[in-house]
Design a protein around this motif. Sequence first.
Motif, mmCIF file in Angstrom:
data_model
loop_
_atom_site.group_PDB
_atom_site.id
_atom_site.type_symbol
_atom_site.label_atom_id
_atom_site.label_comp_id
_atom_site.label_asym_id
_atom_site.label_seq_id
_atom_site.Cartn_x
_atom_site.Cartn_y
_atom_site.Cartn_z
ATOM 1 N N LYS A 160 13.512 -1.791 -5.419
ATOM 2 C CA LYS A 160 14.489 -0.210 -5.795
ATOM 3 C C LYS A 160 13.695 0.050 -6.936
ATOM 4 O O LYS A 160 13.645 1.352 -6.978
ATOM 5 C CB LYS A 160 15.724 -0.726 -6.126
ATOM 6 N N ASP A 161 12.673 -1.064 -7.147
ATOM 7 C CA ASP A 161 11.919 0.619 -8.938
ATOM 8 C C ASP A 161 10.541 1.032 -8.217
ATOM 9 O O ASP A 161 10.183 1.292 -9.335
ATOM 10 C CB ASP A 161 11.969 -0.457 -9.833
ATOM 11 N N LEU A 162 10.450 0.833 -7.509
ATOM 12 C CA LEU A 162 9.030 1.174 -6.836
ATOM 13 C C LEU A 162 9.157 2.584 -6.168
ATOM 14 O O LEU A 162 10.084 3.301 -6.031
ATOM 15 C CB LEU A 162 8.144 0.454 -5.633
ATOM 16 N N TYR B 219 -0.293 5.879 0.992
ATOM 17 C CA TYR B 219 -1.379 5.375 1.669
ATOM 18 C C TYR B 219 -2.717 5.484 2.714
ATOM 19 O O TYR B 219 -3.178 6.064 3.345
ATOM 20 C CB TYR B 219 -1.049 3.726 2.887
ATOM 21 N N LYS B 220 -3.655 5.136 2.091
ATOM 22 C CA LYS B 220 -5.235 5.409 1.948
ATOM 23 C C LYS B 220 -5.854 4.478 2.535
ATOM 24 O O LYS B 220 -5.983 3.340 1.199
ATOM 25 C CB LYS B 220 -5.426 7.104 1.397
ATOM 26 N N GLY C 136 0.926 -1.488 0.161
ATOM 27 C CA GLY C 136 -0.032 0.089 0.071
ATOM 28 C C GLY C 136 0.826 1.058 -0.330
ATOM 29 O O GLY C 136 0.155 2.106 -0.251
ATOM 30 N N TYR C 137 2.231 0.774 0.014
ATOM 31 C CA TYR C 137 2.707 1.977 0.376
ATOM 32 C C TYR C 137 3.492 2.940 -0.661
ATOM 33 O O TYR C 137 4.789 3.745 -0.968
ATOM 34 C CB TYR C 137 4.328 2.694 1.478
ATOM 35 N N SER C 138 2.965 2.032 -1.846
ATOM 36 C CA SER C 138 3.631 2.128 -3.036
ATOM 37 C C SER C 138 2.564 1.737 -4.631
ATOM 38 O O SER C 138 1.989 1.799 -4.113
ATOM 39 C CB SER C 138 4.627 0.469 -3.530
#
Length: 443
Positions: free
Chosen positions: A348-350, A355-356, A294-296
């Motif tokens: 590393k690519d994200l 996050y909601k 969720g944080y990405s």
Amino acid sequence: MLYDKLKNNKKIPFHMPGHKRNVKLLGSKLPYDIDITEIEGFDNLHNPEGVIREIEKKAQEIYNSDNSFLLVNGSTAGITAGVHTALKKEDRALIARNCHKSVYNALELIGAEVEYLTPKLDEYGIFKAVDIYELEKKIKTFRPKLIVITTPTYEGVRSDLKAVCEIAHKYNIPVMADAAHGAHCTDIANLADITVMSLHKTLPALTQCAVAHINGNLISAQEYRIKLSIFETSSPSYVLMASIDECLDFISRSGLMLEKLSDERKKLIEQCKSLNHLNVFEYDDITKLIIFTGYSDINGTELSKKLSDDFNIEVEMACENYVVLITTVCDDFSDYEKLYNALCLIDKDLIAKEYKFTYYFALPEKAMNFSDITKTEFIDFNESADRISAEYVWAYPPGIPIITPGEIISSEIIDYIKRLISENVNVQSTRGKLPEKIYVLSS
């Protein structure tokens, strides 16, 4: 064709069955040359007096249960038999709303009246444990004849089963624990009146292998065996029963090897703290690992596909904001390093995102009981708001209904289901016509 495909499957299994195809550890005794039927000297599952009865006794000793039964139709058969042992038509059942669809199917089949316990959601959109205070309040107002909860859950959350049973037994109400994902939890098998465990999910047993345990005097073990003979096949597989026997022996020999599994998992989770975007953690169950996305800028289904396509790693389940991995004592622990390296490369690519919490799973309003649904029709799913569903809709896995027959379809539920489908979550319905059509009560 299927055999060749199965033999050529080389992907790293972070999913069930719990044996992880690890023939190096378990050997390769099964199956063709031992596939028989009920012949002289090999006992009968539905009336065990010989070798099969000895396997049941072995399960009783390992799980410290009053009675144990072999299941070769999976936990589904054990759950269905349990419901039909405990209830008669139109009896009341109090169940956790995050129960598997097999529980709902069994209750619908017998025509039970159902009330729900609704576990709260945590910040990741994952169901918490059953609330003990809500349980007692619902018991007093609803007066059920059976209580059903799931522990541990698909994501690895354990409810306080001992406390649940103590409260229920105060009112002389039996409890059924759907512990399909907890066959390795030998500490909980003797708490509930009926406990059903899928050996194949987290232990080295072939798919469909399970056990059920009957404890105390609120449920008749004899009646449960009679119901099992109705809901299990009349031609039980001796290959599967042999697998149950071998699995029980493995537990006895190895002590489950859970300490080693725990150590390796801790190392992996500690390593994964270096990730910038993906969050790897566990709840109460040593066999379930959560990777939260969720944080990405990647969702759970995308992560699952990337792990499979690019790194040959197959996860157990993917949903909107996380994936679930199953780890067992049969893992090749060198695969944990491969998983970590894969996550590092993906991470590393994200791109970070805020996050909601948008996961929708409010309890739909119940308009009528399953058995009260009569005239039905298909309508356009987009136009189904405020109509009463005549079918189940669920994401599979884990198979928890988003909506059940007799519940009112809200616009929020429509939006939620459409969002899941757009993110390639495997959403299914009883009649199989989503996302175009849904089966409802005729207006």
